[in-house]
Scaffold this active site. Structure first.
Site, PDB file in Angstrom:
ATOM      1  N   THR A 287      33.776  25.797 103.192  1.00 49.09           N
ATOM      2  CA  THR A 287      33.656  26.861 102.188  1.00 49.09           C
ATOM      3  C   THR A 287      34.706  27.928 102.457  1.00 49.09           C
ATOM      4  O   THR A 287      34.962  28.288 103.604  1.00 49.09           O
ATOM      5  CB  THR A 287      32.255  27.491 102.211  1.00 49.09           C
ATOM      6  OG1 THR A 287      31.306  26.508 101.811  1.00 49.09           O
ATOM      7  CG2 THR A 287      32.163  28.665 101.258  1.00 49.09           C
ATOM      8  N   PHE A 289      35.847  31.794 101.866  1.00 45.62           N
ATOM      9  CA  PHE A 289      35.366  33.138 101.566  1.00 45.62           C
ATOM     10  C   PHE A 289      36.561  34.073 101.359  1.00 45.62           C
ATOM     11  O   PHE A 289      37.626  33.860 101.948  1.00 45.62           O
ATOM     12  CB  PHE A 289      34.523  33.681 102.721  1.00 45.62           C
ATOM     13  CG  PHE A 289      33.245  32.933 102.969  1.00 45.62           C
ATOM     14  CD1 PHE A 289      32.035  33.431 102.522  1.00 45.62           C
ATOM     15  CD2 PHE A 289      33.258  31.733 103.663  1.00 45.62           C
ATOM     16  CE1 PHE A 289      30.856  32.745 102.762  1.00 45.62           C
ATOM     17  CE2 PHE A 289      32.088  31.040 103.905  1.00 45.62           C
ATOM     18  CZ  PHE A 289      30.877  31.551 103.447  1.00 45.62           C
TER      19      PHE A 289
END
Length: 424
Positions: A287, A289
């Site tokens: 992921t 960010f």
């Protein structure tokens, strides 16, 4: 001429060079001058009082031309001067007058040894909390129940930064945060990329065979679907707001037939056991960010930078998008992301067609990330050319790329383990 409600006091001690602003008995203010200067406001009056008080003896007397004179009076009554506290530094008397309010007073910058306040979406134990810890080691992580609350926390000076997920290697973009980037005026100042490491959590003493339900964020459930099936679990999958929140819910309600998919840190925080570790279907699940702040960082050229922009065009046809992309291609600028989102305020464009009638087409906003710093002339020239073809262009941020190596199974990666868009 004195203003309405203001009377001029007679010279103090017959010396026209010494005077002050002072309240009259029964209301009003006495307007005076100090060393020939007329005082025009309360702040100046307080300053004048400070100067005058330094000339007045502690017992209520003052000196004029070397002689001790009685305290200043107005129509026979002693004037009530506003007391001003003072302190001595190296023998000099300093006045503790009110200081102007500064931006730093609204949200003081962290002092030496104090913590940076970083907002994230979720509860303690969420993957986003770990991302915040990697982005800003030792920070004071502030949980928020929604993505928009994290944006507002920074805008309202409650937090100094926000760390929010924008895309996952399996689940794709987190469109909510892209929409919020456009709605709010925060700047992207950095990025963090973290691998996902899911665990199956249950209350102490619960066996996998006793489970009838598994709850977690929809993305986490999807990322562990095949593993849960291979484990032979005949359970119902139910969506929850975030992964750590699911673990908290199971622990708070004592649900012995329900498991949660979350991080190992969530198990520690909420007193749960890890029934299975690393249950994500793809070990390469990562992921990304972004770090958000009220002010942008200054672009540099001494390290790899990435720039994020959003634009829209109101011209018909695909040639406009081709021209925009060509502005980067001709300058050898690599695009790392391009995605379109429907225009929220103008979702439909009407196109006249003599043969068919009036056709309706979606209007789109285009989000683009490219590998270049705005300090580079080629990036500046590319954006100048893009602006010629677009009706709207906004730079979301030009920031250092995350160049941290991610080694599978590394203990350091797990400690600051990532988020799936889920837990954010």
């Amino acid at each position: 001429m004195a203003a309405a409600g203001i009377t001029r006091a007679p010279p103090i001690g017959q010396n026209p060079r010494l005077a002050c602003y002072a309240p009259r008995r029964g209301g009003g203010v006495v307007r005076c001058s100090l060393q020939g200067a007329v005082v025009g406001g309360r702040a100046e009056w307080q300053s004048s009082c400070a100067v005058l008080s330094s000339k007045v003896a502690a017992l209520g007397t003052h000196s004029v031309n070397g002689h001790v004179a009685p305290a200043p009076t107005q129509n026979g009554a002693v004037l009530d001067l506003v007391p001003v506290s003072s302190s001595s530094i190296n023998g000099a008397i300093t006045k503790n007058l009110p200081q102007p309010l500064r931006i730093a007073d609204l949200s003081p910058a962290p002092m030496h040894g104090s913590q940076l306040r970083v907002a994230y979406q979720g509860v303690p134990g969420a993957y986003s909390e770990k991302a915040a810890g990697k982005a800003y080691p030792g920070c004071d992580a502030i949980p928020c129940d929604q993505f928009e609350v994290a944006f507002q926390a920074v805008e309202l000076w409650i937090a100094d930064r926000a760390v929010l997920p924008v895309e996952n290697s399996l689940g794709g973009s987190i469109h909510r945060n892209y929409d919020l980037l456009l709605r709010h005026r925060l700047h992207i100042v950095g990025e963090v990329q973290l691998p996902v490491h899911h665990c199956l959590l249950a209350l102490p003493g619960v066996r996998k065979e006793c489970l009838t339900r598994v709850i977690s964020h929809p993305q986490a459930l999807a990322q562990c679907e095949h593993t849960l099936t291979a484990m032979g679990l005949n359970v119902v999958r139910e969506a929850f707001d975030d992964t750590a929140g699911a673990a908290e819910y199971v622990a708070a309600n004592g649900l012995r037939d329900t498991a949660a998919i979350a991080s190992s840190r969530a198990a520690e925080l909420y007193g749960m056991e890890v029934l299975a570790d690393g249950i994500q279907d793809d070990s390469g699940n990562v992921t990304r960010f972004v770090m958000l702040a009220r002010e942008p960082v200054v672009p540099r050229t001494d390290r790899p930078f990435k720039t994020s922009i959003v634009f829209a065009h109101d011209r018909e046809g695909t040639s406009v998008l081709f021209k925009v992309l060509s502005a980067f291609a001709f300058r050898d600028i690599s695009l790392t992301k391009i995605e379109s989102r429907p225009h929220r305020h103008r979702p439909i464009r009407l196109v006249d067609d003599a043969n068919v009638g009036t056709a309706k087409h979606f209007e789109y906003m285009f989000y683009v990330d490219f590998q270049a710093s705005l300090a580079e002339p080629r990036a500046q020239n590319a954006l100048a050319e893009v602006q010629e073809y677009t009706s709207f262009l906004r730079v979301l941020g030009s920031y250092p790329m995350d160049m941290t190596p991610m080694t599978a199974g590394s203990s350091s990666t797990v400690v600051s383990s990532s988020d799936d868009p889920s837990s954010s």
